[in-house]
Every structure is written in C-alpha cells, then in structure tokens.
Design a protein around this motif. Structure first.
Motif, PDB file in Angstrom:
ATOM      1  N   ARG A   1       0.821  -1.119   0.009  1.00 51.02           N
ATOM      2  CA  ARG A   1      -0.106  -0.080  -0.141  1.00 51.02           C
ATOM      3  C   ARG A   1       0.842   1.298  -0.039  1.00 51.02           C
ATOM      4  NH1 ARG A   1      -4.844  -1.554   4.263  1.00 51.02           N
ATOM      5  NH2 ARG A   1      -5.628  -3.251   3.235  1.00 51.02           N
ATOM      6  N   GLY A   2       1.783   1.288  -0.726  1.00 50.96           N
ATOM      7  CA  GLY A   2       2.808   2.353  -0.780  1.00 50.96           C
ATOM      8  C   GLY A   2       3.565   2.696   0.375  1.00 50.96           C
ATOM      9  N   GLN A   3       3.681   2.036   1.471  1.00 49.06           N
ATOM     10  CA  GLN A   3       4.291   2.010   2.555  1.00 49.06           C
ATOM     11  C   GLN A   3       5.598   1.205   2.699  1.00 49.06           C
ATOM     12  OE1 GLN A   3       3.641   4.650   4.716  1.00 49.06           O
ATOM     13  NE2 GLN A   3       2.004   5.072   3.220  1.00 49.06           N
ATOM     14  N   PRO A   4       6.826   1.799   3.387  1.00 47.30           N
ATOM     15  CA  PRO A   4       7.980   1.100   3.615  1.00 47.30           C
ATOM     16  C   PRO A   4       7.719   0.007   4.552  1.00 47.30           C
ATOM     17  CG  PRO A   4       8.344   3.248   4.609  1.00 47.30           C
ATOM     18  CD  PRO A   4       6.915   3.187   3.602  1.00 47.30           C
ATOM     19  N   ALA A   5       8.512  -1.063   4.426  1.00 44.63           N
ATOM     20  CA  ALA A   5       8.423  -2.165   5.455  1.00 44.63           C
ATOM     21  C   ALA A   5       8.742  -1.757   6.916  1.00 44.63           C
ATOM     22  CB  ALA A   5       9.517  -3.336   5.069  1.00 44.63           C
ATOM     23  N   PRO A   6       8.165  -1.961   7.902  1.00 40.59           N
ATOM     24  CA  PRO A   6       8.271  -1.421   9.165  1.00 40.59           C
ATOM     25  C   PRO A   6       9.662  -1.802   9.871  1.00 40.59           C
ATOM     26  CG  PRO A   6       6.839  -3.549   9.206  1.00 40.59           C
ATOM     27  CD  PRO A   6       6.975  -2.959   7.743  1.00 40.59           C
ATOM     28  N   ARG A   7      10.198  -0.780  10.535  1.00 40.66           N
ATOM     29  CA  ARG A   7      11.514  -0.812  11.256  1.00 40.66           C
ATOM     30  C   ARG A   7      11.416  -1.921  12.271  1.00 40.66           C
ATOM     31  NH1 ARG A   7      16.169   0.770   8.971  1.00 40.66           N
ATOM     32  NH2 ARG A   7      16.873   1.099  10.994  1.00 40.66           N
ATOM     33  N   SER A   8      12.301  -2.591  12.577  1.00 38.30           N
ATOM     34  CA  SER A   8      12.290  -3.683  13.369  1.00 38.30           C
ATOM     35  C   SER A   8      13.784  -3.890  13.999  1.00 38.30           C
ATOM     36  CB  SER A   8      12.017  -4.868  12.777  1.00 38.30           C
ATOM     37  OG  SER A   8      12.158  -6.085  13.704  1.00 38.30           O
ATOM     38  N   ARG A   9      14.235  -4.026  15.260  1.00 36.58           N
ATOM     39  CA  ARG A   9      15.227  -4.319  15.926  1.00 36.58           C
ATOM     40  C   ARG A   9      15.509  -5.790  15.762  1.00 36.58           C
ATOM     41  NH1 ARG A   9      15.341  -1.510  21.535  1.00 36.58           N
ATOM     42  NH2 ARG A   9      17.245  -2.666  21.538  1.00 36.58           N
ATOM     43  N   THR A  10      14.568  -6.724  15.643  1.00 33.16           N
ATOM     44  CA  THR A  10      15.036  -8.101  15.572  1.00 33.16           C
ATOM     45  C   THR A  10      15.690  -8.382  14.131  1.00 33.16           C
ATOM     46  OG1 THR A  10      13.138  -8.534  16.885  1.00 33.16           O
ATOM     47  CG2 THR A  10      14.112 -10.262  15.677  1.00 33.16           C
ATOM     48  N   PRO A  11      16.741  -9.095  14.447  1.00 33.31           N
ATOM     49  CA  PRO A  11      17.772  -9.346  13.067  1.00 33.31           C
ATOM     50  C   PRO A  11      17.034 -10.123  12.139  1.00 33.31           C
ATOM     51  CG  PRO A  11      18.854  -9.327  15.004  1.00 33.31           C
ATOM     52  CD  PRO A  11      17.643  -9.442  15.699  1.00 33.31           C
ATOM     53  N   GLY A  12      16.881 -10.068  10.986  1.00 35.09           N
ATOM     54  CA  GLY A  12      16.514 -10.827   9.807  1.00 35.09           C
ATOM     55  C   GLY A  12      18.108 -11.688   9.526  1.00 35.09           C
ATOM     56  N   THR A  13      17.885 -13.049   8.988  1.00 28.85           N
ATOM     57  CA  THR A  13      18.950 -13.751   8.410  1.00 28.85           C
ATOM     58  C   THR A  13      18.863 -14.082   7.159  1.00 28.85           C
ATOM     59  OG1 THR A  13      19.097 -14.700  10.838  1.00 28.85           O
ATOM     60  CG2 THR A  13      20.460 -15.956   9.327  1.00 28.85           C
TER      61      THR A  13
ATOM     62  N   ALA B   1      23.006  -3.657   0.459  1.00 29.18           N
ATOM     63  CA  ALA B   1      21.534  -3.765   0.572  1.00 29.18           C
ATOM     64  C   ALA B   1      21.007  -3.582   2.145  1.00 29.18           C
ATOM     65  CB  ALA B   1      20.888  -4.854  -0.023  1.00 29.18           C
ATOM     66  N   ILE B   2      22.082  -4.344   2.933  1.00 26.74           N
ATOM     67  CA  ILE B   2      21.597  -4.674   4.219  1.00 26.74           C
ATOM     68  C   ILE B   2      21.710  -3.401   4.935  1.00 26.74           C
ATOM     69  CG2 ILE B   2      22.491  -5.261   6.345  1.00 26.74           C
ATOM     70  CD1 ILE B   2      23.219  -8.023   4.802  1.00 26.74           C
ATOM     71  N   ARG B   3      22.693  -2.271   4.580  1.00 29.00           N
ATOM     72  CA  ARG B   3      22.834  -0.971   5.130  1.00 29.00           C
ATOM     73  C   ARG B   3      21.437  -0.235   5.072  1.00 29.00           C
ATOM     74  NH1 ARG B   3      26.410   2.401   2.310  1.00 29.00           N
ATOM     75  NH2 ARG B   3      25.941   3.839   4.226  1.00 29.00           N
ATOM     76  N   TYR B   4      20.515  -0.521   4.170  1.00 25.87           N
ATOM     77  CA  TYR B   4      19.422   0.239   3.834  1.00 25.87           C
ATOM     78  C   TYR B   4      17.982  -0.578   4.178  1.00 25.87           C
ATOM     79  CZ  TYR B   4      22.692   3.253   1.234  1.00 25.87           C
ATOM     80  OH  TYR B   4      23.700   3.983   1.023  1.00 25.87           O
ATOM     81  N   ALA B   5      18.515  -1.816   4.875  1.00 26.53           N
ATOM     82  CA  ALA B   5      17.308  -2.678   5.114  1.00 26.53           C
ATOM     83  C   ALA B   5      16.491  -1.849   6.356  1.00 26.53           C
ATOM     84  CB  ALA B   5      17.768  -3.991   5.574  1.00 26.53           C
ATOM     85  N   PRO B   6      15.276  -2.153   6.541  1.00 26.05           N
ATOM     86  CA  PRO B   6      14.369  -1.740   7.846  1.00 26.05           C
ATOM     87  C   PRO B   6      14.701  -2.587   9.102  1.00 26.05           C
ATOM     88  CG  PRO B   6      13.082  -3.192   6.171  1.00 26.05           C
ATOM     89  CD  PRO B   6      14.339  -3.062   5.683  1.00 26.05           C
ATOM     90  N   ARG B   7      15.712  -3.577   8.860  1.00 24.74           N
ATOM     91  CA  ARG B   7      16.043  -4.272  10.139  1.00 24.74           C
ATOM     92  C   ARG B   7      17.588  -4.625   9.870  1.00 24.74           C
ATOM     93  NH1 ARG B   7      12.192  -9.481   9.540  1.00 24.74           N
ATOM     94  NH2 ARG B   7      12.946  -9.842  11.936  1.00 24.74           N
ATOM     95  N   PRO B   8      18.299  -5.222  11.094  1.00 20.63           N
ATOM     96  CA  PRO B   8      19.539  -5.616  10.965  1.00 20.63           C
ATOM     97  C   PRO B   8      19.386  -6.733  10.447  1.00 20.63           C
ATOM     98  CG  PRO B   8      18.801  -5.429  13.473  1.00 20.63           C
ATOM     99  CD  PRO B   8      17.690  -4.705  12.607  1.00 20.63           C
ATOM    100  N   TYR B   9      20.608  -7.290   9.740  1.00 21.82           N
ATOM    101  CA  TYR B   9      20.421  -8.654   9.192  1.00 21.82           C
ATOM    102  C   TYR B   9      21.821  -9.422   9.518  1.00 21.82           C
ATOM    103  CZ  TYR B   9      16.457  -8.939   6.315  1.00 21.82           C
ATOM    104  OH  TYR B   9      15.170  -8.939   5.985  1.00 21.82           O
ATOM    105  N   HIS B  10      21.679 -10.759   9.934  1.00 20.22           N
ATOM    106  CA  HIS B  10      23.086 -11.508   9.865  1.00 20.22           C
ATOM    107  C   HIS B  10      22.986 -12.164   8.513  1.00 20.22           C
ATOM    108  CE1 HIS B  10      23.142 -11.070  14.136  1.00 20.22           C
ATOM    109  NE2 HIS B  10      22.060 -11.794  14.490  1.00 20.22           N
ATOM    110  N   LEU B  11      24.250 -12.126   7.896  1.00 22.00           N
ATOM    111  CA  LEU B  11      24.605 -12.550   6.595  1.00 22.00           C
ATOM    112  C   LEU B  11      25.683 -13.783   6.878  1.00 22.00           C
ATOM    113  CD1 LEU B  11      24.760 -12.423   3.641  1.00 22.00           C
ATOM    114  CD2 LEU B  11      26.721 -10.952   3.628  1.00 22.00           C
ATOM    115  N   VAL B  12      24.839 -14.942   6.672  1.00 24.70           N
ATOM    116  CA  VAL B  12      25.847 -16.319   6.845  1.00 24.70           C
ATOM    117  C   VAL B  12      26.126 -16.688   5.354  1.00 24.70           C
ATOM    118  CG1 VAL B  12      25.640 -18.835   7.644  1.00 24.70           C
ATOM    119  CG2 VAL B  12      24.399 -17.067   8.803  1.00 24.70           C
TER     120      VAL B  12
END
Length: 694
Positions: free
Chosen positions: A150-162, A416-427
C-alpha cells in the motif's frame, strides 16, 4: 522541500544525459535520424532529442513494468532476449510522438539506441544517488523489484533477519586461498573473515552433492538420498535430484521424515535452490517449477529483475560476453594442452552463461529485494562456480574470474543490508567442495558401465562421445541444465536413461554421480547381497575392487552385513569394525567409515556402490561423469565445505567446538541461529540510514 528539490535535480540531470546520449547516437549511427531531410539547427536537434528522451523515459517508467508483467508467462530466457525488441519498440513510440515526425529509426537500430540510453540513464542515476542515502535506498529497492505494501515502506524492526547465501561448490580449502594473501581474490569475504565473521569447515555426507546437502540443510533430512541420481527398484525409475518432479518428491519425503515444513517456514524466501525450505516466497526453485500458483511460480523473480530495462540490457550483453568468454577460454585450454580437460561444446556455453550471468543476477536481485522488504529468513544458492569448475577445474583461470564476481555479489547484498528496515545476519556457506582429476574413462580408456557390462557377461556397447549422455543418461552440465530448462518452460527429460532397464532387460543399471558410481541389478529383487551377485556374475566384484581407478566398493554380505571391499581381497566390515588386509577406507580419512555405514542403511542404496580411487598426494579423484572438477563421493576437497558465520551468533560447534559432520547437523545449527536472532533484538546501529517513505 530539500528532498523534493534534490529529486527534481536528479531527474533533470538524467534527462540531460539521456538527451546528450541520443544526440551522439544520432550522429554516429547509420539509420538513426533526429532531423528533417533539409537539415535542422543544433537548437532544433537538441529540442527533438530532449522530447524523444523525455517521452522514452516516461514510457520506461510508466509502461515498461506493466509490459514485462504481462509477459511474465513467457519463458524467462526468451523474455531476456525480447528485452531489446521491447525497449526498442518503446523508443519508436517515443520518437513517433516528437512533433513534425523528425525522429526516425529502423527497428534494429532502435533496439540498440534504447539499450545504450537505458544503461546511460541508469548509470547517471546511480552516480547521483551515491551521497543521498534516501535516494540510494529507493534506487536499491527499485532495482530489486521491491514493492511496499500500500505504498508504505517495510516497518522498522530491531529483531535481526538472517540471509543464508550458498556459494555452490566452494570448498573450505579453496575459500581459504581466495581470501588469503595481500591481494585476496575475494576481498569482501576477506574483510569479513576475522573481523565480523568466523570461518568454520564442516564435513559432508558420503553423497557430497547439492541434492543431499541442500535437502538436509533446508528440510532437516537427507535420509535415503544415496547420490545425486539413483535407481529405485520398487518403481523401476531413476531419481534425479534436480529434475523438478523428483525434487518435489524428495522435498515431500524429507518434510514427512523431519516433521516440520523447513528452515524458512517463518516468513522465509527461497531463491535459486532445488528446494523451498518451507518458504512462502520462492523464485527459481526447481521443486515448484511445475506449479502454476501465483506465489509458487519458480520464475516469479524474473519480473523483479527484468522490470528495469537498463539492468535487463546489461545482463543480456553480459550473457553474450560470457558466451564469447567461454569459447575463447575453451580454445585457449586446448591450445595450451591443459590436462585434465573435457570438451566444452554443445549447449554447455549457453548453460554456463545462464548460470554465471542470468541465475546469478536474478538471484542476487531477489535477495536484495527480500532484504529491503525486511523478510525474516532468506536462503539463496549461487551456482556459478560449481558449474564452471566441473568443466574448467576447481582452480582454473575461468573459475578464478567467477569467484571474483561472486565476491561482488556478496558486496552488493552487504550494501542492501545497510538500507534494510532491520539489521541482518549474513551467513555464507557451501554445500560441498570440488575435487580435481582426470575422468575415469579418460584415464583408463573404459567407462564404468563398460567395465561392469564386461564383468557381468553383457555385450559391451561402444563408448559414448564425451559431452553426450553419460552413464546416468544426462549430458555434462546437467546440474544447471534443468534450471535452464525450467526457465525456458521446456518439459522434463525422460526419467529413464538411454538404453535403460526397460530396453535392456537383465542388464545392470550403472549411474554416475561425480566420482561415486551406483550399480543395480533389476533382475535381483531387493538389495542384492554380495553372495547373490557373485553367484549371478562370478568375478565381477573382484574385477571391480582390483581396478586401479576404484578405491572401494560397498556391498551387503549375508554373513557380515555392510562390507567395504578393496584391492587384493581387503575388507572392512562396517557393522563390527573388523578389517582384513589393508583398510580400503584408510586413504579417505577419519569419518569415512561412519559416512559409508550411514549410507549403507538407506533402503534405496545401490547393490554395489563404487567410489573412485584417491591420489593421497594430489587429492585427485576420477569422476564417472565427464567432469574434471567433481563431487558426489569421498576423496579430496569435495567433502570439506565451509560456514562463514557472524561472530554475534553462537559458534557452529557450540561450546565444545565439535566438528560439524553431515548436512543434517548444519540444519540444526542454522535453526539455532534463527532462534537466537529472534530472541536477541539488536541495538540501534550508529550512523544507520534513517528510513524514508518510498
């Protein structure tokens, strides 16, 4: 206001560059004209070029995405070839809108002009966005095909994605070489290792290949997967891990055994893999290639990729360049007399270009989109190195270039991770390594199938030409071949190899899976015992075990259970550990007996499992397929894969630092890391880009 002003300045600059590019092309390209027959002033030419470039830019922004979406059901590689024609058609439409009909070009010239203009405008926009974090974020989302809800960016989160990124076929030792030294071949990975990440080896199963490894990593079980391809007596069919229908069945079996849908079941995405891992979002996944649901099309990621005409044009040009590179490198290898070497003709150049350009770029773009959309877990496979190494060798000149390009893919995902709406672990991880060596047939002048047929009293057929169907019935390059077939909407190849059991009643079925061979006797019910084989074909087992190109055989004895046979009558009785003579498994290192015993318990293990010999000094093996870089059995570097994991996560081996053995153990580690990420919200990142509405 400041953001709006900066955006307007970028638009005007891109428009100016596009106008200048069109003017220059009109001056140098025959068949492309922006002036009337009587001639025009420079001012008039500039006005025509500006109008043409402006109309073309609007059409690219407004019409192109819908045009590509409408053609999504067109085979993916065909769509890639249509990019030039479609983009050229938009340019012709733009020129027709110029007043007084001054714009004119033939269809072929329009395609070239459109491609050059798209690349020029895209490059200009990229340079202008470098210092603008908001613009950079929007650019990366757009290039990744990202669409906000709906035209909105993904919500910010402090929970890391992987993000789990699999570098297919890159072994532990090879990676250590690629990131070592003052000028590492893979500088991005070299910078990560020892600072933010740790590097850990892990030992594969006996079947050291993508089908078994990735099935276990994603779904938790590779039980009863003895090789990349095998013959099932119960059905009379050959199962091939990368055939879409077989991959779907293997995934169903693994899910049933493990009792859970897979590693990616919670808000996950699977990109470029054999299996889904339970993910709801998939792209270029073979196990769902035959499905047609909107969210289950394996080619869905192609839309996100081709939606940008500039990137599509660049990849199409890179595809053609890769074809030329392969032809030149193959010719150079022949002229230099490199050994070992296999022919690299036929369809292989196209398959290599697909694996090293199209699959790589589409998967990377899809993962970038997942990151920018804030997805919780992503698993992606980049197959480029593995495909090239099969034909050029694990450390050939060709493979070094592929490794350097894979490093740039990792760098783009880190950006891309620098501009993500949440931190990420890159494995980063691999599914196996590769071992070099001359093929069995080239080294000994006979194929495994010919050796078996001669030893079992069957007529020996003349050898098949190299790069033609091998003992398994599949041509060289088959691992990437079926992915390319799925992208082209081609039907599956026949599940039965040429001259298979239906056509050769009573003949043994001989299959190759790297340097692992599988021999089954359809005329002997169930798992044939060594005694039954010896009674039916006297001397066959001894002939195979004594062959200098064969390291050991696995058979089932009625008296001793699973037994490994070696040269000179040597035996290793796996059930008791008793060894008679020189241990046939000793050259293959610690853990070999456990790996072979585990496979021996599979219901569909072949009557005779054959592992090629190993040169203990060079680590060379002999593939039963037409590959100079191979994997699938024991011996050399193929059995040592790697894990490069963030130091913020627990050590792969836990507190004890135990060695990881088998792909199922890797699955357990990855599940543990997902749980850790969910339980440990990250601290706000200093200097992290602030999200902006798109």
């Amino acid at each position: 206001m400041r953001n709006a002003g900066a955006a307007l300045l970028r638009v005007l600059t891109v428009w100016a560059v596009s106008t200048l590019t069109m003017l220059l092309l009109a001056m140098v390209m025959p068949g492309f004209r922006l002036q009337s027959a009587d001639g025009d002033s420079l001012t008039q030419l500039g006005r025509v070029a500006a109008l043409g470039a402006g109309f073309f830019g609007l059409l690219n922004a407004l019409v192109w995405p819908w045009l590509v979406r409408a053609l999504l059901l067109v085979p993916a590689l065909v769509l890639g070839l249509l990019v030039f024609l479609l983009n050229g058609s938009l340019l012709l439409v733009a020129l027709s809108a110029v007043p007084q009909g001054r714009g004119e070009a033939s269809p072929a010239v329009a395609a070239v002009v459109a491609a050059v203009m798209s690349v020029a405008s895209s490059g200009t926009a990229t340079l202008l966005a470098v210092r603008d974090t908001g613009a950079q974020r929007r650019r990366m989302r757009r290039l990744a095909g990202w669409r906000a809800t709906r035209g909105q960016p993904a919500p910010r989160s402090r929970t890391p994605g992987t993000v789990f990124l699999q570098l297919d076929g890159v072994g532990y030792e090879l990676l250590c070489e690629a990131i070592g030294g003052e000028r590492p071949l893979m500088p991005t990975l070299a910078a990560m290792c020892g600072t933010t990440h740790r590097l850990t080896p892990w030992r594969t199963d006996w079947s050291s290949q993508t089908g078994a490894s990735q099935l276990a990593i994603l779904h938790g079980s590779n039980e009863n997967v003895p090789a990349f391809r095998w013959y099932e007596k119960a059905t009379g069919e050959v199962i091939i891990s990368n055939r879409p229908s077989d991959a779907a069945e293997l995934q169903r079996r693994a899910t049933e055994r493990s009792g859970h849908p897979g590693l990616l079941a919670e808000d996950g995405a699977s990109r470029g893999n054999l299996f889904t891992g339970g993910a709801d979002q998939v792209a270029l996944v073979l196990s769902v290639a035959v499905r047609r649901g909107r969210r289950q099309r394996s080619r869905a990621g192609y839309f996100a990729y081709f939606a940008d005409p500039a990137r599509a044009a660049r990849t199409a040009l890179s595809f053609v360049a890769e074809l030329g590179r392969e032809v030149g490198q193959a010719l150079g290898a022949r002229l230099r007399g490199e050994r070992p070497r296999v022919p690299r003709g036929g369809l292989y150049p196209l398959i290599r270009a697909f694996a090293t350009v199209v699959q790589r770029d589409v998967v990377t773009a899809s993962v970038a989109g997942d990151i920018l959309n804030g997805r919780t877990a992503v698993y992606a496979d980049l197959v480029a190195y593995d495909e090239v190494a099969h034909h050029s060798g694990p450390r050939g000149r060709d493979t070094r270039q592929v490794l350097a390009r894979l490093d740039r893919c990792v760098a783009s995902l880190a950006q891309a991770i620098r501009y993500a709406p949440r931190p990420y672990h890159l494995v980063l991880l691999s599914d196996h390594g590769q071992s070099q060596g001359e093929t069995f047939r080239a080294r000994y002048g006979v194929s495994l199938e010919q050796l078996v047929r001669a030893g079992s009293g069957q007529p020996v057929e003349p050898p098949r030409p190299l790069c033609r169907p091998n003992a398994s019935g599949e041509p060289a390059g088959a691992e990437a071949r079926n992915a390319a077939r799925a992208a082209l909407h081609r039907p599956e190849e026949s599940p039965e190899p040429p001259g298979g059991p239906a056509r050769r009643r009573g003949a043994p079925v001989v299959l190759g899976s790297g340097n692992l061979g599988l021999i089954s006797f359809p005329g002997l019910s169930g798992r044939a015992s060594a005694e039954a084989i010896a009674a039916r074909h006297p001397g066959l087992l001894r002939r195979l075990a004594d062959h200098p190109g064969i390291g050991f055989l696995l058979v089932r004895s009625e008296l001793h259970g699973p037994v490994v046979l070696g040269a000179g009558g040597a035996q290793h009785r796996l059930a008791t550990g008793e060894v008679r003579g020189a241990d046939p498994l000793a050259p293959f290192g610690p853990g070999a007996a456990e790996a072979v015993l585990r496979t021996a318990r599979f219901p569909d293990v072949a009557d005779i499992m054959v592992n090629s010999s190993l040169d203990p000094e060079t680590g060379e093996v002999h593939a039963f397929e037409d590959q100079v870089g191979s994997h699938g059995g024991l011996g050399g570097e193929q059995s040592r894969a790697f894990l490069m994991s963030p130091i913020a996560l627990s050590a792969p081996g836990g507190d004890t630092g135990a060695e990881l053995v088998g792909a199922e153990s890797v699955h357990g580690v990855l599940r543990r890391w997902l749980a850790e990420a969910a339980a440990r919200p990250a601290e706000p990142r200093a200097g992290a880009p602030t999200p902006a509405a798109s």
